[in-house]
Motif scaffolding. Structure first.
Motif, PDB file in Angstrom:
ATOM      1  N   THR A  75      -7.233  -4.678  -1.025  1.00  0.00           N
ATOM      2  CA  THR A  75      -8.682  -5.681   0.143  1.00  0.00           C
ATOM      3  C   THR A  75      -8.509  -4.051   0.894  1.00  0.00           C
ATOM      4  N   PRO A  76     -10.340  -4.175   0.639  1.00  0.00           N
ATOM      5  CA  PRO A  76     -10.563  -2.821   1.851  1.00  0.00           C
ATOM      6  C   PRO A  76     -11.025  -3.259   3.351  1.00  0.00           C
ATOM      7  N   GLU A  77     -10.916  -1.903   3.745  1.00  0.00           N
ATOM      8  CA  GLU A  77     -11.152  -1.823   5.366  1.00  0.00           C
ATOM      9  C   GLU A  77     -11.385  -3.321   6.173  1.00  0.00           C
ATOM     10  N   ILE A  78     -10.594  -3.370   6.890  1.00  0.00           N
ATOM     11  CA  ILE A  78     -11.626  -4.719   7.623  1.00  0.00           C
ATOM     12  C   ILE A  78     -12.200  -4.721   8.863  1.00  0.00           C
ATOM     13  N   LYS A  79     -13.222  -4.646   9.249  1.00  0.00           N
ATOM     14  CA  LYS A  79     -13.728  -4.767  10.982  1.00  0.00           C
ATOM     15  C   LYS A  79     -12.981  -5.657  11.534  1.00  0.00           C
ATOM     16  N   TYR A  80     -12.810  -5.492  12.726  1.00  0.00           N
ATOM     17  CA  TYR A  80     -12.769  -6.566  13.209  1.00  0.00           C
ATOM     18  C   TYR A  80     -12.298  -6.057  15.723  1.00  0.00           C
ATOM     19  N   ARG A  81     -12.684  -7.186  16.253  1.00  0.00           N
ATOM     20  CA  ARG A  81     -13.451  -7.016  17.092  1.00  0.00           C
ATOM     21  C   ARG A  81     -11.516  -6.218  17.642  1.00  0.00           C
ATOM     22  N   ASP A  82     -12.308  -5.565  19.133  1.00  0.00           N
ATOM     23  CA  ASP A  82     -11.107  -5.359  20.059  1.00  0.00           C
ATOM     24  C   ASP A  82     -11.433  -5.626  21.392  1.00  0.00           C
ATOM     25  N   GLY A  83     -11.584  -6.762  22.280  1.00  0.00           N
ATOM     26  CA  GLY A  83     -12.844  -6.556  23.571  1.00  0.00           C
ATOM     27  C   GLY A  83     -13.805  -6.453  22.679  1.00  0.00           C
ATOM     28  N   LYS A  84     -14.762  -6.164  23.382  1.00  0.00           N
ATOM     29  CA  LYS A  84     -16.442  -5.413  23.205  1.00  0.00           C
ATOM     30  C   LYS A  84     -16.754  -4.790  22.174  1.00  0.00           C
ATOM     31  N   ASN A  85     -15.386  -3.352  21.380  1.00  0.00           N
ATOM     32  CA  ASN A  85     -15.870  -3.152  20.461  1.00  0.00           C
ATOM     33  C   ASN A  85     -15.219  -3.340  18.720  1.00  0.00           C
ATOM     34  N   THR A  86     -16.131  -3.421  18.070  1.00  0.00           N
ATOM     35  CA  THR A  86     -15.224  -3.422  16.788  1.00  0.00           C
ATOM     36  C   THR A  86     -14.625  -2.502  16.387  1.00  0.00           C
ATOM     37  N   LYS A  87     -13.699  -2.181  15.609  1.00  0.00           N
ATOM     38  CA  LYS A  87     -12.889  -1.059  15.024  1.00  0.00           C
ATOM     39  C   LYS A  87     -12.518  -1.329  13.707  1.00  0.00           C
ATOM     40  N   LYS A  88     -11.864  -0.363  13.081  1.00  0.00           N
ATOM     41  CA  LYS A  88     -11.707  -0.095  11.580  1.00  0.00           C
ATOM     42  C   LYS A  88     -10.031  -0.414  11.272  1.00  0.00           C
ATOM     43  N   THR A  89     -10.087  -1.014  10.445  1.00  0.00           N
ATOM     44  CA  THR A  89      -8.788  -0.500  10.027  1.00  0.00           C
ATOM     45  C   THR A  89      -8.102   0.353   9.039  1.00  0.00           C
ATOM     46  N   VAL A  90      -7.040   0.416   8.536  1.00  0.00           N
ATOM     47  CA  VAL A  90      -7.563   1.889   7.439  1.00  0.00           C
ATOM     48  C   VAL A  90      -7.501   0.972   6.480  1.00  0.00           C
ATOM     49  N   ASP A  91      -7.992   2.324   4.969  1.00  0.00           N
ATOM     50  CA  ASP A  91      -9.442   1.873   4.026  1.00  0.00           C
ATOM     51  C   ASP A  91      -8.747   0.954   3.391  1.00  0.00           C
ATOM     52  N   TRP A  92      -7.162   0.432   3.341  1.00  0.00           N
ATOM     53  CA  TRP A  92      -6.479  -0.134   1.452  1.00  0.00           C
ATOM     54  C   TRP A  92      -5.535  -0.910   2.159  1.00  0.00           C
ATOM     55  N   PHE A  93      -5.668  -2.208   1.874  1.00  0.00           N
ATOM     56  CA  PHE A  93      -4.573  -3.556   1.899  1.00  0.00           C
ATOM     57  C   PHE A  93      -4.054  -3.757  -0.160  1.00  0.00           C
ATOM     58  N   VAL A  94      -2.720  -3.524   0.018  1.00  0.00           N
ATOM     59  CA  VAL A  94      -1.876  -4.116  -1.233  1.00  0.00           C
ATOM     60  C   VAL A  94      -1.375  -4.609  -0.562  1.00  0.00           C
ATOM     61  N   ARG A  95      -1.143  -6.515  -1.513  1.00  0.00           N
ATOM     62  CA  ARG A  95      -0.341  -7.142  -0.875  1.00  0.00           C
ATOM     63  C   ARG A  95       0.030  -8.497  -1.737  1.00  0.00           C
ATOM     64  N   LYS A  96       1.577  -8.585  -1.674  1.00  0.00           N
ATOM     65  CA  LYS A  96       2.138  -9.433  -2.442  1.00  0.00           C
ATOM     66  C   LYS A  96       2.861 -10.203  -1.497  1.00  0.00           C
ATOM     67  N   ALA A  97       2.708 -11.314  -1.189  1.00  0.00           N
ATOM     68  CA  ALA A  97       4.050 -12.187  -0.560  1.00  0.00           C
ATOM     69  C   ALA A  97       3.962 -11.824   0.866  1.00  0.00           C
ATOM     70  N   GLU A  98       5.579 -11.499   0.451  1.00  0.00           N
ATOM     71  CA  GLU A  98       5.364 -10.476   2.379  1.00  0.00           C
ATOM     72  C   GLU A  98       5.155  -9.141   1.894  1.00  0.00           C
ATOM     73  N   LYS A  99       5.804  -8.828   1.257  1.00  0.00           N
ATOM     74  CA  LYS A  99       5.175  -7.585   0.933  1.00  0.00           C
ATOM     75  C   LYS A  99       3.913  -6.608   0.961  1.00  0.00           C
ATOM     76  N   LEU A 100       3.253  -5.547   1.762  1.00  0.00           N
ATOM     77  CA  LEU A 100       2.210  -5.008   2.191  1.00  0.00           C
ATOM     78  C   LEU A 100       2.296  -3.367   1.791  1.00  0.00           C
ATOM     79  N   ILE A 101       1.073  -2.630   1.235  1.00  0.00           N
ATOM     80  CA  ILE A 101       0.634  -1.560   1.598  1.00  0.00           C
ATOM     81  C   ILE A 101      -0.234  -0.994   2.337  1.00  0.00           C
ATOM     82  N   ILE A 102      -0.399  -0.348   3.583  1.00  0.00           N
ATOM     83  CA  ILE A 102      -1.530   0.009   3.806  1.00  0.00           C
ATOM     84  C   ILE A 102      -1.881   1.395   3.539  1.00  0.00           C
ATOM     85  N   VAL A 103      -3.150   1.871   2.705  1.00  0.00           N
ATOM     86  CA  VAL A 103      -3.382   2.645   2.561  1.00  0.00           C
ATOM     87  C   VAL A 103      -4.631   3.799   2.827  1.00  0.00           C
ATOM     88  N   GLU A 104      -3.993   4.528   4.210  1.00  0.00           N
ATOM     89  CA  GLU A 104      -5.657   5.469   4.177  1.00  0.00           C
ATOM     90  C   GLU A 104      -5.568   6.527   3.746  1.00  0.00           C
TER      91      GLU A 104
END
Length: 186
Positions: A16-45
């Protein structure tokens, strides 16, 4: 480019590519990439540069600290922030990652950064819980793990062995898998 590598290397994982999310009134971005299988996640910047020309030319450790503070450390901060948000589980835009219990953090830099994990640990004064890898070594790492899709295992193995943790990935691959994995195979 890193997204293409991840999608081609993890066919049974969700990339999954980066995700925009709301933090109060601001829109922010997560890391660049998420790689997930079940309970395991690799996050990549991904960071374009790690150190700048003057540092490369002089080899100054003081300049190195300034440069990585502007580049790699920003990537590490982004990884740590995203990890914290995921662990809280209160951000609706990231609800698809609920159930993740194990996270590995990777910062990919486009240019060679020799002895990066050791130097960054010295610069920050602590052993990194983030894996810093240059794009060439990342390509080799993905190629090595491709059939078993075992990057999470390799990161876990490196992170939890005090002798391996400060190594760059080229040295780690040589140590674990022999000299043929220490140079690009493409």
């Amino acid at each position: 480019y890193v997204g293409i590598l991840l999608r081609n290397s993890f066919r049974s994982w969700t990339v999954t590519p980066e995700i925009k999310y709301r933090d109060g009134k601001n829109t922010k971005k997560t890391v660049d990439w998420f790689v997930r299988k079940a309970e395991k996640l690799i996050i990549v910047e991904v960071k374009q540069s790690s150190v700048f020309l003057e540092t490369k030319q002089t080899g100054s450790f003081d300049r190195f600290k300034v440069d990585v503070g502007k580049t790699v450390e920003k990537g590490i901060e982004q990884l740590n922030l995203t990890e914290s948000i995921l662990q809280k589980g209160t951000t609706p835009e990231l609800a698809s990652f609920n159930g993740v219990t194990r996270i590995k953090k990777v910062c990919v830099v486009a240019d060679p950064l020799y002895f990066s994990n050791l130097l960054l640990s010295e610069s920050l004064g602590e052993l990194l819980s983030t894996h810093v890898v240059n794009i060439s070594d990342f390509e080799d790492l993905l190629a090595l793990q491709e059939k078993k899709e075992g990057l999470f295992y390799l990161l876990d193995q490196k992170e939890n062995d005090p002798a391996l943790a400060p190594m760059d990935f080229k040295e780690f691959l040589i140590e674990r898998y022999g000299k043929k994995h220490g140079a690009a195979n493409h």
